[in-house]
Motif scaffolding. Sequence first.
Motif, PDB file in Angstrom:
ATOM      1  N   SER A 120      35.806   4.398  -8.446  1.00 16.66           N
ATOM      2  CA  SER A 120      36.600   3.164  -8.488  1.00 16.66           C
ATOM      3  C   SER A 120      37.916   3.343  -9.232  1.00 16.66           C
ATOM      4  O   SER A 120      38.765   2.441  -9.217  1.00 16.66           O
ATOM      5  CB  SER A 120      35.797   2.048  -9.170  1.00 16.66           C
ATOM      6  N   GLU A 157      42.399   4.622 -18.157  1.00 13.60           N
ATOM      7  CA  GLU A 157      42.678   3.506 -17.250  1.00 13.60           C
ATOM      8  C   GLU A 157      43.139   2.281 -18.041  1.00 13.60           C
ATOM      9  O   GLU A 157      42.649   1.170 -17.880  1.00 13.60           O
ATOM     10  CB  GLU A 157      41.472   3.181 -16.381  1.00 13.60           C
ATOM     11  N   ALA A 212      41.740   2.118  -8.347  1.00 11.65           N
ATOM     12  CA  ALA A 212      41.762   1.313  -7.126  1.00 11.65           C
ATOM     13  C   ALA A 212      42.390  -0.055  -7.360  1.00 11.65           C
ATOM     14  O   ALA A 212      42.920  -0.676  -6.441  1.00 11.65           O
ATOM     15  CB  ALA A 212      40.341   1.157  -6.579  1.00 11.65           C
ATOM     16  N   SER A 213      42.315  -0.561  -8.588  1.00  9.31           N
ATOM     17  CA  SER A 213      42.888  -1.871  -8.908  1.00  9.31           C
ATOM     18  C   SER A 213      43.234  -1.901 -10.387  1.00  9.31           C
ATOM     19  O   SER A 213      42.839  -1.026 -11.159  1.00  9.31           O
ATOM     20  CB  SER A 213      41.896  -2.989  -8.564  1.00  9.31           C
ATOM     21  N   ASP A 214      43.951  -2.906 -10.781  1.00  8.53           N
ATOM     22  CA  ASP A 214      44.309  -3.075 -12.183  1.00  8.53           C
ATOM     23  C   ASP A 214      43.909  -4.482 -12.609  1.00  8.53           C
ATOM     24  O   ASP A 214      44.683  -5.431 -12.484  1.00  8.53           O
ATOM     25  CB  ASP A 214      45.808  -2.856 -12.382  1.00  8.53           C
ATOM     26  N   THR A 215      42.670  -4.607 -13.034  1.00 12.04           N
ATOM     27  CA  THR A 215      42.119  -5.928 -13.320  1.00 12.04           C
ATOM     28  C   THR A 215      41.575  -5.980 -14.744  1.00 12.04           C
ATOM     29  O   THR A 215      40.417  -6.286 -14.970  1.00 12.04           O
ATOM     30  CB  THR A 215      40.996  -6.279 -12.322  1.00 12.04           C
ATOM     31  N   TRP A 216      42.433  -5.650 -15.707  1.00  9.49           N
ATOM     32  CA  TRP A 216      42.011  -5.710 -17.107  1.00  9.49           C
ATOM     33  C   TRP A 216      41.651  -7.141 -17.488  1.00  9.49           C
ATOM     34  O   TRP A 216      42.397  -8.083 -17.188  1.00  9.49           O
ATOM     35  CB  TRP A 216      43.123  -5.189 -18.005  1.00  9.49           C
ATOM     36  N   ASP A 217      40.504  -7.286 -18.125  1.00 14.50           N
ATOM     37  CA  ASP A 217      40.031  -8.625 -18.479  1.00 14.50           C
ATOM     38  C   ASP A 217      40.486  -9.085 -19.860  1.00 14.50           C
ATOM     39  O   ASP A 217      40.037 -10.118 -20.362  1.00 14.50           O
ATOM     40  CB  ASP A 217      38.504  -8.689 -18.402  1.00 14.50           C
ATOM     41  N   SER A 252      35.974   6.232  -0.104  1.00 21.52           N
ATOM     42  CA  SER A 252      35.571   4.869  -0.450  1.00 21.52           C
ATOM     43  C   SER A 252      34.085   4.617  -0.242  1.00 21.52           C
ATOM     44  O   SER A 252      33.543   3.641  -0.767  1.00 21.52           O
ATOM     45  CB  SER A 252      36.372   3.854   0.373  1.00 21.52           C
ATOM     46  N   ARG A 282      46.475   8.340  -6.951  1.00 27.73           N
ATOM     47  CA  ARG A 282      45.168   8.077  -6.343  1.00 27.73           C
ATOM     48  C   ARG A 282      45.306   7.895  -4.830  1.00 27.73           C
ATOM     49  O   ARG A 282      44.507   8.427  -4.055  1.00 27.73           O
ATOM     50  CB  ARG A 282      44.526   6.831  -6.950  1.00 27.73           C
ATOM     51  N   LYS A 283      46.311   7.169  -4.400  1.00 25.53           N
ATOM     52  CA  LYS A 283      46.520   6.971  -2.959  1.00 25.53           C
ATOM     53  C   LYS A 283      46.739   8.301  -2.256  1.00 25.53           C
ATOM     54  O   LYS A 283      46.187   8.542  -1.171  1.00 25.53           O
ATOM     55  CB  LYS A 283      47.711   6.043  -2.728  1.00 25.53           C
ATOM     56  N   ILE A 286      48.363   4.841  -9.704  1.00 26.22           N
ATOM     57  CA  ILE A 286      48.017   4.255  -8.399  1.00 26.22           C
ATOM     58  C   ILE A 286      48.529   5.122  -7.262  1.00 26.22           C
ATOM     59  O   ILE A 286      47.811   5.388  -6.286  1.00 26.22           O
ATOM     60  CB  ILE A 286      48.563   2.820  -8.309  1.00 26.22           C
TER      61      ILE A 286
END
Length: 318
Positions: free
Chosen positions: A104, A246, A107-112, A304, A262-263, A259
Motif C-alpha cells: 500500500s 511515509e 498509494a495515497s496520502d491520508t494522514w489522520d 495491486s 511508486r507510479k 508518489i
Amino acid sequence: MVIPGSVQNAPSKLDDADSAHTARDLMVTMFGFVWRNQDSYLPSGALVELMDGFGIGSANARATLSRMTKDGLLELSKSGRNTSYRISDQTVARVESGTRRVLSFGASDTWDGHWTIVAFSIPEEHREIRTTFRTRLRFEGFAPFYDAMWIAPGRRADGILGEIRALGVDNAAVFTMPDTGMVIAGRKPLDAWNLEPVGHRYAELKDRSDLLYELAMRGDLNPVSALRQRTELLVSFRRVVRLDPELPMDMMPDGWPRIEARKAFVRAFDEMAAVASIRVRQVLHRYDPELAERMGKITATPFSELGQISPNRWTASV
C-alpha cells in the motif's frame, strides 16, 4: 526474442546500489510477495534453476533454502528423493503487517493527524532482541526521536504491538496521540528522519523503473532477464519502503518523489509480468505442467493484487 548484450548482462547498467541482492532477499521476495497467495510446494530443483537466472549458484541457492527452512520461513516436503518448499503458515502470519505496508506504500496520502510513539527499555543482556526490535521499528516506519523513544506518523499501534509480543519485549509502552496534543521543546517530529538519502534512492528507483519499462515495451527483455529484473526491482522498492516512514506529503519538501517513483515502479513491474511468468512456466513444466501453469499465472499477478492470500492450502504433485 533476442536481447542486446548490454541489457541481458544488466546488473552493471540497470542495478543501483541495491544490486547486491542476496539469495535470501530474492527468495523472501518471491515467496513472501510474488507467490504469497499460493499454497503448493515448489520443487527444489526448479527453485535452484530459477535462482541461476539471478546469478545465484546451485550450492548457494540450496544452502539458502535450507537456512530459510531452519528459520521457519519455509516448510519442507519430501517425496522419495524429491524435496519441495513453500512459504510457512507462520511466515504468512508474521510478515502480514510489513507486507501490507509495502503493497500500500505511496498509494495515497491520508494522514489522520496522529503520531504513534513507542518507548521501551531492553537491557544489554538482551541486545539481540533490542537490535531486532529496532529493525522492526524502522521497517514499520518509526525513527528514534530520543534513544529509547521512537515515533511514526499515523496510527501504527497494532502492528508494533504484534512485534512487541512476538519478540517478548517486557518493558515497552505504545501511545497514539494527535499532532495538536504534542508539546515538544527544541525539536520537531520531522527531525527524527534523515530524508536526503531517501530522496536519492527514489530518484534511482524511478530512473531504473522507467528504463525497464521502455525495455519491456520494446520487447528487449527475454523471460530470464524479465523475471530477474522484475524481482530485483521489487526488492529495491521494498528497501526504499524501509527508508521512508511515509511522512505526510504536506510536511515534505516540494517535489518529494514518493508518489511519482511508486507510479513508475508499478508501471514497470506490471509491464514485465507476462514475460517473467514465461520463465516460471518453462522451468516448472518439466516437473508438473499443471503446477507450471498455475504458478505462471500467479507470477504475472499485477502489483495491486499481490495482497491476496489463498484461503486454503493444497499440495501439488512434485
